[in-house]
Design an enzyme around this catalytic site. Structure first.
Site, PDB file in Angstrom:
ATOM      1  N   ASP A  67     -11.580 -41.954  -2.913  1.00  0.00           N
ATOM      2  CA  ASP A  67     -12.306 -40.929  -3.676  1.00  0.00           C
ATOM      3  C   ASP A  67     -11.351 -40.007  -4.426  1.00  0.00           C
ATOM      4  OD1 ASP A  67     -11.272 -39.764  -1.375  1.00  0.00           O
ATOM      5  OD2 ASP A  67     -13.203 -39.326  -0.475  1.00  0.00           O
ATOM      6  N   ASN A 135     -19.276 -33.692   9.433  1.00  0.00           N
ATOM      7  CA  ASN A 135     -20.716 -34.016   9.354  1.00  0.00           C
ATOM      8  C   ASN A 135     -20.960 -35.525   9.345  1.00  0.00           C
ATOM      9  OD1 ASN A 135     -19.896 -34.761   6.800  1.00  0.00           O
ATOM     10  ND2 ASN A 135     -21.296 -33.431   5.682  1.00  0.00           N
ATOM     11  N   HIS A 137     -19.396 -37.741   7.365  1.00  0.00           N
ATOM     12  CA  HIS A 137     -19.205 -38.444   6.094  1.00  0.00           C
ATOM     13  C   HIS A 137     -17.959 -39.323   6.148  1.00  0.00           C
ATOM     14  CE1 HIS A 137     -16.768 -34.826   4.475  1.00  0.00           C
ATOM     15  NE2 HIS A 137     -15.957 -35.842   4.303  1.00  0.00           N
ATOM     16  N   GLU A 142     -21.882 -38.347   1.694  1.00  0.00           N
ATOM     17  CA  GLU A 142     -22.464 -37.291   2.515  1.00  0.00           C
ATOM     18  C   GLU A 142     -23.736 -37.789   3.209  1.00  0.00           C
ATOM     19  OE1 GLU A 142     -20.801 -34.763   3.081  1.00  0.00           O
ATOM     20  OE2 GLU A 142     -19.886 -33.846   1.326  1.00  0.00           O
TER      21      GLU A 142
HETATM   22  C1  GLP Z   1     -12.404 -35.453   2.895  1.00  0.00           C
HETATM   23  C2  GLP Z   1     -12.139 -36.893   2.426  1.00  0.00           C
HETATM   24  C3  GLP Z   1     -12.412 -37.895   3.539  1.00  0.00           C
HETATM   25  C4  GLP Z   1     -11.734 -37.434   4.809  1.00  0.00           C
HETATM   26  C5  GLP Z   1     -12.277 -36.108   5.245  1.00  0.00           C
HETATM   27  C6  GLP Z   1     -11.654 -35.598   6.534  1.00  0.00           C
HETATM   28  O1  GLP Z   1     -13.723 -35.106   2.771  1.00  0.00           O
HETATM   29  N1  GLP Z   1     -12.915 -37.231   1.285  1.00  0.00           N
HETATM   30  O2  GLP Z   1     -11.960 -39.177   3.134  1.00  0.00           O
HETATM   31  O3  GLP Z   1     -11.924 -38.404   5.824  1.00  0.00           O
HETATM   32  O4  GLP Z   1     -12.005 -35.162   4.217  1.00  0.00           O
HETATM   33  O5  GLP Z   1     -10.451 -34.946   6.244  1.00  0.00           O
HETATM   34  P1  GLP Z   1      -9.378 -34.529   7.323  1.00  0.00           P
HETATM   35  O6  GLP Z   1      -8.653 -35.795   7.679  1.00  0.00           O
HETATM   36  O7  GLP Z   1      -8.462 -33.572   6.621  1.00  0.00           O
HETATM   37  O8  GLP Z   1     -10.105 -33.932   8.472  1.00  0.00           O
END
Ligand code: GLP
Length: 240
Positions: A67, A135, A137, A142
């Site tokens: 993304d 959440n 995702h 989402e």
């Molecule tokens: C973002 C990214 C996800 C990632 C998530 C968790 O929303 N788009 O791909 O898994 O954050 O991030 P973190 O690893 O910093 O907790």
């Protein structure tokens, strides 16, 4: 789904690295699906160290990222393109043209989704690395995203904006939209490794492993994948 519970973040990263290294050594032109966020940073450090010290080569490897924020380009230090360059690509011998991330600054976002989606169809991933949002995702899919979704533009959930605000100077700076692979694209990978650490992920991890397969918890779709491994530290596994 295979579940591996580790004592620490470091051990979680080591487990993920050993799966990644096996894929890259078995297939030097492997296609890697990569994620951003703080979770995979330990894995990326180990890949860089292994390349430096043991010479594992990424010259023929191709990568696709999950993304990107709408409105941010590779020159912006908050973009995922910048994150990947700084935290992984510049430490490997991978040619920059082999690394693919959706263009958050594309003038025509629908056309960019279409382009990226076709690319994903051509480059089937040997492995997909995932983190998970608090959440539930995955990528930026989402709660409520259809399991059949492909690359699309998403309006980020308030909880995601709050979670990610720690990485920006001000909460108002977090982009409200992103381009993301869809859940169908993610499921197309041959092998999936999902990582989670920390107590704030425990609820999402429980839903992922033991909950109903529901679009309300996007990660639960992974229960349907034939080769998915969850690697979690004890804190994230505390509700299992
Ligand atoms: C973002 C990214 C996800 C990632 C998530 C968790 O929303 N788009 O791909 O898994 O954050 O991030 P973190 O690893 O910093 O907790």
């Amino acid at each position: 789904m295979k579940v591996v519970i580790t004592k620490s973040y470091e051990e979680m990263s080591m487990e993920a690295f050993s799966v990644m290294r096996a894929v890259v050594t078995a297939e030097p032109s492997a296609v890697l699906g990569l994620a951003t966020g703080s979770t995979p940073l330990g894995l990326y450090r180990l890949m860089a160290e292994d390349h430096r010290e043991k010479g594992t080569s990424y010259k023929k490897v191709r990568t696709v990222n999950l993304d990107e924020y709408v409105g941010l380009g590779p020159e912006s230090d908050q973009s995922y393109a910048y994150f990947m360059r700084e935290n992984l690509f510049r430490h490997l011998d991978i040619p920059p043209e082999n690394t693919h991330i959706a263009n958050g600054k594309a003038g025509d976002l629908a056309a960019e989704c279409h382009r990226y989606n076709s690319l994903l169809g051509q480059l089937q991933r040997d492995i997909q690395i995932l983190g998970i949002g608090s959440n539930g995702h995955i990528a930026f899919n989402e709660p409520g995203t259809p399991f059949g979704s492909e690359t699309h533009v998403v309006a980020l959930a308030e909880s995601t904006i709050r979670d990610n605000a720690r990485l920006f100077a001000r909460a108002e700076d977090v982009p409200r939209k992103a381009l993301t692979m869809g859940l169908k694209n993610i499921m197309h990978a041959k092998k999936i490794v999902i990582l989670a650490n920390g107590a704030n992920k425990a609820g999402a991890v429980r839903g992922l492993v033991c909950g109903a397969v529901t679009e309300q918890l996007p990660a639960s779709v992974l229960q349907l994948h034939p080769d998915c491994t969850l690697i979690v530290d004890e804190a994230a596994a505390s509700l299992l």
